[in-house]
Write a protein that holds these residues in place. Structure first.
Motif, PDB file in Angstrom:
ATOM      1  N   HIS A 228      97.682  45.902  99.629  1.00 61.84           N
ATOM      2  CA  HIS A 228      96.427  46.043  98.895  1.00 61.84           C
ATOM      3  C   HIS A 228      95.384  46.644  99.808  1.00 61.84           C
ATOM      4  N   CYS A 229      94.465  47.337  99.190  1.00 64.12           N
ATOM      5  CA  CYS A 229      93.409  48.028  99.938  1.00 64.12           C
ATOM      6  C   CYS A 229      92.116  47.225  99.821  1.00 64.12           C
ATOM      7  N   TYR A 234      93.166  49.230  95.467  1.00 60.27           N
ATOM      8  CA  TYR A 234      94.531  49.685  95.215  1.00 60.27           C
ATOM      9  C   TYR A 234      95.524  48.598  95.621  1.00 60.27           C
ATOM     10  N   ALA A 236      99.981  47.695  95.285  1.00 60.84           N
ATOM     11  CA  ALA A 236     101.291  48.145  94.833  1.00 60.84           C
ATOM     12  C   ALA A 236     102.388  47.392  95.561  1.00 60.84           C
ATOM     13  N   THR A 238     105.534  47.485  97.772  1.00 60.92           N
ATOM     14  CA  THR A 238     105.795  48.489  98.810  1.00 60.92           C
ATOM     15  C   THR A 238     106.792  49.540  98.352  1.00 60.92           C
ATOM     16  N   VAL A 241     104.720  52.388  96.710  1.00 58.26           N
ATOM     17  CA  VAL A 241     103.694  53.114  97.468  1.00 58.26           C
ATOM     18  C   VAL A 241     104.197  54.519  97.773  1.00 58.26           C
ATOM     19  N   THR A 242     103.354  55.496  97.530  1.00 61.11           N
ATOM     20  CA  THR A 242     103.724  56.889  97.812  1.00 61.11           C
ATOM     21  C   THR A 242     102.637  57.553  98.645  1.00 61.11           C
ATOM     22  N   VAL A 390     106.830  50.714 104.378  1.00 62.20           N
ATOM     23  CA  VAL A 390     105.376  50.697 104.500  1.00 62.20           C
ATOM     24  C   VAL A 390     104.983  49.672 105.562  1.00 62.20           C
ATOM     25  N   CYS A 396      95.633  54.028 102.794  1.00 62.01           N
ATOM     26  CA  CYS A 396      95.665  53.859 101.342  1.00 62.01           C
ATOM     27  C   CYS A 396      95.821  55.233 100.695  1.00 62.01           C
ATOM     28  N   PRO A 397      96.776  55.395  99.773  1.00 67.48           N
ATOM     29  CA  PRO A 397      96.963  56.701  99.144  1.00 67.48           C
ATOM     30  C   PRO A 397      95.803  57.112  98.248  1.00 67.48           C
ATOM     31  N   LEU A 403      95.796  49.892 104.799  1.00 67.76           N
ATOM     32  CA  LEU A 403      96.344  48.939 103.853  1.00 67.76           C
ATOM     33  C   LEU A 403      96.694  47.623 104.547  1.00 67.76           C
TER      34      LEU A 403
END
Length: 566
Positions: A228-229, A234, A236, A238, A241-242, A390, A396-397, A403
């Motif tokens: 998490h950001c 954000y 997700a 792992t 995550v992209t 990750v 953070c994307p 992150l």
């Protein structure tokens, strides 16, 4: 209407002072010690009276919120025919996790891991016109998965209770609305249960479909890792995550140079030998995809997430190469593989291996590496795939902030399935224009039994379980801390509390010391504990809050009034 009084002397419960020898997680230890569950076999559990009450309370909350969004409850069989799952490919995709069986005539069946196929066929049978839709159907039923390593008690078992619901619509807009309804219902469910949770982006896996989100309950015992950001919110799993490829570096690179690097088959030995950072090297992992060898390139300081790779290549089977796979392949030199010069090997790479980046990597010869190996000049990438593990601090994307990693238990998952299953079974209804319309679906799951374990993980303390009132096995645990006088007052208190509509567990066991009763009350975890003790002759009781530990003495009538008021 008076509620029920459950006497401990008549309750089938046997508490334990010591943790089970095979228990590792807090929920496993405490649910067994407090007499909520008992193990029958690996991954197979019995729910005892206290545990069944908690399980049913969770199911009740789920059922109420599903009914509130228009869901209709059904109950489908757990023993299912092979053919529907064969039609969607999941008979094979599930692999060894699927419980398969044959009847006496040799026909193939399975124990349902999830019911998309069967619900689709039900709607195909029952709904023929657009006027029959939209519809949301759900069930609360046992599911089965043949886990290779069942562990952590009811957290990862072979049989588990699950709520699975399915929405059916004629438009993508209708699917989005049903998805949103479920999302908000899940937020209300977990709020009522008292479960701290994060909603994170996820991958669909064997379920198929497009949009997918998980509801994760943070817990040290969790098997899911999420990020998490702290800046933009954000979040997700792992595996979802992209990262995108960076811009190509400016400027020219020197020509490729080979280096004698004896006894350096690993990134660690290579970096030490050349006195360079591991991030300057290119790691090339060889895997077999349906028997074909492919290479996956990532920076030397990162690891390949095999779960993400498997999801990307699904439904193909992914496995690591073995020593035998190098036989007859002179282009594949174990420990010295480089993407330049590979013959008939598909090359996948992390987005960080963007065109124009230069690396130190294997030269495809024993004891030799190459420097200034440039992507796009010395080798080509067939496909970019984000499959690195990750790490804490990755950007953070969305906003680039570092992150943060966390461990959690998956307690819910929602999917926009689209038309995958409708296509498999030609699920059409007659549209308003008189022409067939293909139905679109959503699938939404909650682990009911898993939610019990997640709550135990999040709310327990050093003394035992500590349930939120909504799902506790009782509202008040009355303890008779003495002999005849205290027992008489405890039973009187239990009757008055029940008459006020409260669920009561009363410990009036003869021959059991007050210390054991107090320990059991803490272990069982009912939110309020009322003790008939030293001032019983005065009609005064002690009221204790299980969570905060706060306690006070007050007349029984006042205690009943306060507890009845909530």
């Amino acid at each position: 209407m008076a509620a029920q009084v459950q006497r401990m002397s008549r309750l089938m419960v046997k508490t334990l002072r010591d943790d089970p020898a095979d228990a590792e997680t807090l929920s496993h230890k405490l649910l067994v010690r407090a007499g909520y569950v008992r193990r029958n076999a690996a991954g197979i559990w019995s729910w005892l009276p206290l545990g069944k009450r908690v399980l049913e309370n969770v199911a009740r909350v789920v059922r109420e919120e599903m009914d509130a969004i228009g869901g209709q409850e059904v109950l489908l069989p757990a023993v299912l025919p092979k053919e529907p799952y064969e039609a969607t490919g999941r008979w094979e995709e599930y692999g060894a996790e699927l419980f398969r069986l044959k009847d006496r005539k040799g026909a193939d069946y399975l124990l349902g891991p999830t019911h998309e196929e069967i619900f689709t066929l039900l709607v195909k049978d029952q709904c023929t016109s657009y006027k029959d839709l939209p519809v949301i159907l759900y069930q609360i039923q046992s599911k089965y998965r043949d886990e290779a390593r069942p562990r952590s008690g009811i957290l990862r078992s072979r049989e588990f209770l699950m709520k699975d619901s399915y929405s059916f619509d004629t438009s993508d807009e209708g699917l989005a609305q049903a998805y949103a309804l479920h999302r908000e219902a899940y937020i209300r469910i977990f709020r009522r249960l008292g479960l701290e949770h994060h909603i994170v982006s996820a991958v669909s896996g064997a379920m198929g479909g497009s949009a997918s989100e998980e509801f994760l309950a943070p817990a040290a015992a969790g098997e899911d890792t999420f990020v998490h950001c702290p800046s933009c919110g954000y979040a997700a799993n792992t595996e979802a995550v992209t990262f995108t490829a960076g811009a190509a570096p400016a400027g020219e690179h020197p020509p490729l140079e080979t280096l004698d690097t004896p006894d350096t088959p690993t990134i660690e030995t290579l970096a030490q030998f050349l006195d360079v950072a591991a991030s300057a090297t290119l790691k090339n992992l060889l895997v077999k995809v349906d028997g074909e060898i492919i290479a996956v390139g990532v920076p030397g300081d990162r690891e390949v997430d095999l779960g993400k790779l498997a999801n990307h290549l699904a439904p193909s089977e992914v496995e690591l190469v073995t020593a035998e796979d190098f036989t007859g392949r002179p282009d594949l030199v174990r420990g010295y593989v480089g993407p330049q010069g590979l013959e008939k090997v598909r090359y996948l790479a992390d987005p960080r291996i963007t065109a124009g980046t230069a690396w130190i990597t294997g030269a495809n010869r024993e004891g030799v590496h190459a420097r200034n190996v440039v992507a796009g000049r010395d080798f080509e990438v067939d496909e970019y795939v984000d499959v690195v593990v990750v790490e804490d601090g990755d950007p953070c994307p969305t906003c680039g902030t570092a992150l943060q990693l966390g461990r959690a238990i998956e307690i819910g998952h929602i999917f926009q399935l689209g038309r995958k299953y409708a296509d498999a079974f030609q699920l059409d209804v007659l549209g308003s224009n008189g022409k067939p319309e293909r139905v679109t679906m959503g699938s939404y799951g909650i682990g009911v039994s898993r939610a019990v374990a997640a709550l135990a993980e999040q709310t327990a303390d050093d003394s035992g379980l500590c349930w939120p009132r909504e799902i506790a096995p009782a509202d008040v645990h009355v303890v008779a801390a003495g002999k005849a006088l205290q027992t008489e007052l405890a039973l009187q208190a239990a009757d008055q509390l029940a008459a006020a509509g409260l669920r009561v567990l009363v410990d009036e066991r003869a021959g059991v010391s007050p210390g054991v009763k107090f320990t059991d009350a803490e272990l069982i975890g009912v939110p309020k504990i009322l003790v008939a003790g030293r001032r019983a002759a005065e009609g005064v009781v002690e009221l204790k809050d299980r969570r905060t530990g706060e306690r006070e003495e007050l007349p029984l009538s006042e205690a009943v009034t306060r507890l009845a008021a909530g």
